[in-house]
Design an enzyme around this catalytic site. Structure first.
Site, PDB file in Angstrom:
ATOM      1  N   GLU A  53       0.831  -1.209   0.000  1.00  0.00           N
ATOM      2  CA  GLU A  53       0.000   0.000   0.000  1.00  0.00           C
ATOM      3  C   GLU A  53       0.867   1.261   0.000  1.00  0.00           C
ATOM      4  O   GLU A  53       0.531   2.255  -0.632  1.00  0.00           O
ATOM      5  CB  GLU A  53      -0.936   0.014   1.204  1.00  0.00           C
ATOM      6  CG  GLU A  53      -1.958  -1.093   1.237  1.00  0.00           C
ATOM      7  CD  GLU A  53      -2.809  -1.141  -0.023  1.00  0.00           C
ATOM      8  OE1 GLU A  53      -3.086  -0.072  -0.606  1.00  0.00           O
ATOM      9  OE2 GLU A  53      -3.195  -2.245  -0.430  1.00  0.00           O
ATOM     10  N   TYR A  98       9.453   9.642  -4.046  1.00  0.00           N
ATOM     11  CA  TYR A  98       8.934   9.923  -2.694  1.00  0.00           C
ATOM     12  C   TYR A  98       9.730   9.129  -1.664  1.00  0.00           C
ATOM     13  O   TYR A  98       9.184   8.278  -0.961  1.00  0.00           O
ATOM     14  CB  TYR A  98       7.448   9.582  -2.585  1.00  0.00           C
ATOM     15  CG  TYR A  98       6.551  10.543  -3.308  1.00  0.00           C
ATOM     16  CD1 TYR A  98       6.105  11.705  -2.686  1.00  0.00           C
ATOM     17  CD2 TYR A  98       6.163  10.316  -4.612  1.00  0.00           C
ATOM     18  CE1 TYR A  98       5.280  12.603  -3.340  1.00  0.00           C
ATOM     19  CE2 TYR A  98       5.341  11.209  -5.275  1.00  0.00           C
ATOM     20  CZ  TYR A  98       4.906  12.344  -4.642  1.00  0.00           C
ATOM     21  OH  TYR A  98       4.100  13.213  -5.289  1.00  0.00           O
ATOM     22  N   TYR A 140      -5.399   6.292   5.297  1.00  0.00           N
ATOM     23  CA  TYR A 140      -5.602   5.314   4.234  1.00  0.00           C
ATOM     24  C   TYR A 140      -4.898   3.994   4.535  1.00  0.00           C
ATOM     25  O   TYR A 140      -5.503   2.914   4.521  1.00  0.00           O
ATOM     26  CB  TYR A 140      -5.118   5.854   2.879  1.00  0.00           C
ATOM     27  CG  TYR A 140      -5.032   4.742   1.885  1.00  0.00           C
ATOM     28  CD1 TYR A 140      -6.176   4.253   1.300  1.00  0.00           C
ATOM     29  CD2 TYR A 140      -3.821   4.116   1.621  1.00  0.00           C
ATOM     30  CE1 TYR A 140      -6.131   3.165   0.441  1.00  0.00           C
ATOM     31  CE2 TYR A 140      -3.765   3.032   0.765  1.00  0.00           C
ATOM     32  CZ  TYR A 140      -4.919   2.569   0.179  1.00  0.00           C
ATOM     33  OH  TYR A 140      -4.866   1.491  -0.640  1.00  0.00           O
ATOM     34  N   ASP A 158      -9.023   6.387  -0.977  1.00  0.00           N
ATOM     35  CA  ASP A 158      -7.906   6.770  -1.842  1.00  0.00           C
ATOM     36  C   ASP A 158      -8.465   7.413  -3.107  1.00  0.00           C
ATOM     37  O   ASP A 158      -9.672   7.623  -3.231  1.00  0.00           O
ATOM     38  CB  ASP A 158      -7.050   5.542  -2.171  1.00  0.00           C
ATOM     39  CG  ASP A 158      -7.759   4.617  -3.147  1.00  0.00           C
ATOM     40  OD1 ASP A 158      -8.973   4.771  -3.340  1.00  0.00           O
ATOM     41  OD2 ASP A 158      -7.092   3.752  -3.729  1.00  0.00           O
TER      42      ASP A 158
END
Length: 384
Positions: A53, A98, A140, A158
């Site tokens: 995830e 990221y 989330y 999401d």
DNA sequence: AAATCGGGGTG
DNA sequence: CACCCAGATTT
């Protein structure tokens, strides 16, 4: 007007009937993915859910696939991950972007490993409160772990679910919009998400909606004719799917700078960690803002990184473009060769307002040491 | 509430 | 080249 009026105006769409059709659609159309190996009803490994995830945040399924498989082979559980070095974790993350996600994953692994009871294997927490307290785990991801792995009746929200709800109910706002009336825009979406999760089959409803959003209720050219919810989708019935969800406005910023490939006399490359405009908190080449075509002379800013009297030569090696989120970067590359060998005295003393670490990297190992493509592009300009 | 954070894939 | 993609964190 009460804060409930939204639900009075819009009747319930996700009825037991439509949820059943959603489940049947999912059973018939679920893709085979490495993080759902044992069938759609089997509780997942919470660690695998967490990793997948997190990788899937802002990254497409097709890309994550191979990264996930490689990751699980090297870090099969929390304990294996907790013992790893950050540099190696970054290498397994390289290309996903990221990087704070990778850093937070390692932080959380160490925290969870430290909580471990003697003789017991490491286990992810089982409450939303505990999960959301961990670095990198928000509403989330916590909902995904609780529903997909522990089969709790916990909601997720999401981009896929937002798009579906927006079209089902013709919601002309985004969760990130400013609240209207008495209701926060985020909360409206979460209420729809909780409605779907209020079932022993929450794990399947959540995953089915994500899959539906990815493969059918797509942003561009949705495949409404195969959608199990088309009968109750307001946007579809009114032929307005392209209007929902409303587009979000984003401001682009252009930035021009110079990146330095500083090479010592003993063929080592200067790398910086922290205190920089981009790629802060990770190993990257030193860079700073500069005007276009200002690379003829070594800019004064470069003296933050090297002593001018030790410079043997400065060569302009070209310019490359690179995007970091909304930043459109154009960067000149300077190859700076020093007369002296790599040593601590090359490091700046008073210029840094943020914590900054410096490192000299063997030239031969430079390409495998940097995990970001910004630095790799600059190296390529100089050495390829 | 708004800004920030990367890179690959697609049309 | 423009746009999209299973968000979280900081300011």
């Amino acid at each position: 007007m009460t804060e409930r009026n939204h639900f009075l105006i819009f009747p319930r769409i996700m009825t037991p009937d439509s949820l059943k059709r959603l489940r049947e659609w999912f059973r018939a159309n679920a893709a085979e993915l490495p993080w759902r190996p044992a069938g759609l009803d089997a509780p997942r490994d919470p660690y695998a859910v967490w990793i997948s995830e997190t990788m899937l945040q802002q990254t497409q399924v097709s890309t994550v696939r191979d990264y996930f498989t490689r990751w699980m082979k090297r870090f099969p559980d929390v304990e294996a991950l907790a013992k790893a070095e950050e540099a190696e974790v970054f290498k397994y993350w390289q290309g996903l972007g990221y990087y704070s996600r990778a850093r937070n994953i390692l932080k959380t692994a160490k925290i969870v490993a430290a909580l471990r009871q003697a003789q017991e294997p490491c286990k992810m927490p089982e409450t939303r409160k505990e999960l959301e307290a961990l670095p990198g785990i928000g509403a989330y991801t916590a909902g995904a772990i609780l529903s997909l792995a522990y089969h709790q009746r916990e909601a997720i929200l999401d981009g896929n679910l937002v798009r579906i709800f927006s079209r089902l109910y013709e919601l002309d706002f985004l969760p990130t919009d400013k609240g209207s009336a008495n209701k926060n825009c985020t909360e409206i979406y979460w209420e729809y998400a909780r409605e779907v999760a209020d079932s022993p089959k929450a794990y399947m409803h959540n995953e089915a909606l994500m899959e539906l959003g990815r493969t059918v209720c797509k942003t561009k050219s949705p495949l409404c004719e195969t959608c199990p919810l088309r009968g109750e989708c307001r946007a579809f019935q009114e032929c307005r799917t392209t209007e929902f969800p409303p587009a979000k406005k984003r401001t682009e910023k252009s930035w021009h700078g110079t990146v330095l490939v500083v090479e010592s006399a003993d063929e080592k490359i200067l790398a910086v960690n922290g205190g920089q405009k981009f790629l802060d908190k990770q190993l990257a080449l030193p860079h700073f803002e500069s005007a276009r075509h200002a690379t003829v002379a070594l800019p004064a800013k470069a003296e933050d990184y090297i002593n001018a009297d030790e410079v043997k030569s400065v060569e302009y090696c070209g310019t490359f473009r690179h995007s970091i989120t909304v930043h459109k970067i154009e960067c000149d590359v300077l190859h700076v060769q020093l007369l002296t060998k790599a040593k601590a005295s090359h490091l700046p003393t008073e210029n840094s307002d943020k914590p900054t670490a410096f490192e000299w990297i063997e030239k031969a190992k430079a390409f495998e040491t940097f995990a970001n493509s910004f630095s790799l592009k600059a190296l390529k300009k100089v050495f390829c």
